[in-house]
Design an enzyme around this catalytic site. Structure first.
Site, PDB file in Angstrom:
ATOM      1  CG  HIS A  21      -7.047  -5.634  -3.966  1.00  0.00           C
ATOM      2  ND1 HIS A  21      -6.478  -6.859  -3.827  1.00  0.00           N
ATOM      3  CD2 HIS A  21      -8.450  -5.858  -4.309  1.00  0.00           C
ATOM      4  CE1 HIS A  21      -7.463  -7.835  -4.041  1.00  0.00           C
ATOM      5  NE2 HIS A  21      -8.729  -7.059  -4.227  1.00  0.00           N
ATOM      6  CE  LYS A  24      -8.486  -6.336  -0.385  1.00  0.00           C
ATOM      7  NZ  LYS A  24     -10.082  -6.408   0.033  1.00  0.00           N
TER       8      LYS A  24
END
EC number: 1.17.1.8
Length: 257
Positions: free
Chosen positions: A141, A145
């Site tokens: 990601h 995040k």
């Protein structure tokens, strides 16, 4: 005819309007021909605005610290909720289930991922898990995040582990005796999950399954957050038809499995 059409439109509120997912959801709901965006709230806005706006479905895309109270408020006022925020552990889900029992007819969807491809990859991983000796998960990601491992990866690991246990499959073979720096990743229900945070990524996940002489890789890539909006809109359109708690978008998808 026009009046009837207007009455059938779904009155939707989005929480987390300033976030990357929330701002995308505001656009998606605004563009949907069968929905009216009646409220779009930021993190510190007064939740009573949801009542004043007459929202019927609340989409929560905020942060873990806020999501439980947001959903609790929505359910207590008879609003359905579609939730894409992480932070819903077993205790929180049990508490929500108890609250929903006192609000018949109200539905809540808590979805670790709204991308249809990701949901299918999770289901395929669950189906394949019982046929392979080894399984590990890698999720990748963007570096902004907040949680690791991702909710999608954790849920995939839980589904995979349950499928393997039901089939009587032994734990993945692993001779590691020393891992002082955590190189083997997180252990989620006995499945190793590895998290990568890298500039330029959005949301990506791969389930690796291995047998002697073969490997199966199940990978899904979201290159843009617009990929999540199909699932968000599906959730908004379906939640009223599913009273109580539904965990995972696959609960609204007819997968024929």
């Amino acid at each position: 005819m026009r009046q009837e059409s207007m009455e059938q439109r779904i009155r939707v509120a989005v929480l987390g309007r300033n976030g990357r997912m929330g701002s995308e959801a505001v656009r998606a709901v605004s563009d949907a021909p069968d929905m009216d965006l009646v409220a779009a709230l930021g993190r510190t806005d007064d939740l009573s605005e949801l009542v004043r706006a007459g929202a019927k479905v609340v989409v929560d895309l905020t942060v873990p610290d806020a999501t439980r109270e947001n959903v609790r408020f929505a359910v207590s006022h008879g609003m359905h909720a579609v939730v894409g925020t992480t932070g819903w552990d077993d205790a929180a889900l049990a508490e929500l289930t108890a609250q929903l029992a006192e609000s018949p007819g109200t539905g809540v969807l808590v979805a670790p991922n709204f991308a249809v491809g990701a949901v299918l990859a999770m289901k395929f991983s669950e189906l394949a898990a019982a046929f392979f000796d080894s399984v590990e998960i890698v999720e990748l990601h963007h570096p902004r995040k907040l949680d690791a491992p991702s909710g999608t990866a954790a849920r995939t690991a839980e589904l995979v582990a349950a499928a393997r246990e039901a089939a009587g499959v032994a734990p993945s073979p692993d001779a590691t005796e020393s891992d002082p720096r955590g190189a083997r990743g997180a252990d989620v229900s006995g499945v190793h999950v590895h998290s990568v945070r890298l500039q330029g990524l959005v949301a990506h996940q791969e389930t690796l399954l291995g047998n002697a002489g073969e490997q199966l890789s199940l990978r899904h890539d979201s290159f843009d957050r617009v990929s999540f909006m199909t699932g968000v809109l599906l959730g908004v359109r379906s939640v009223a038809e599913h009273p109580g708690l539904t965990h995972g978008l696959d609960g609204y998808m007819d997968l024929g499995l």
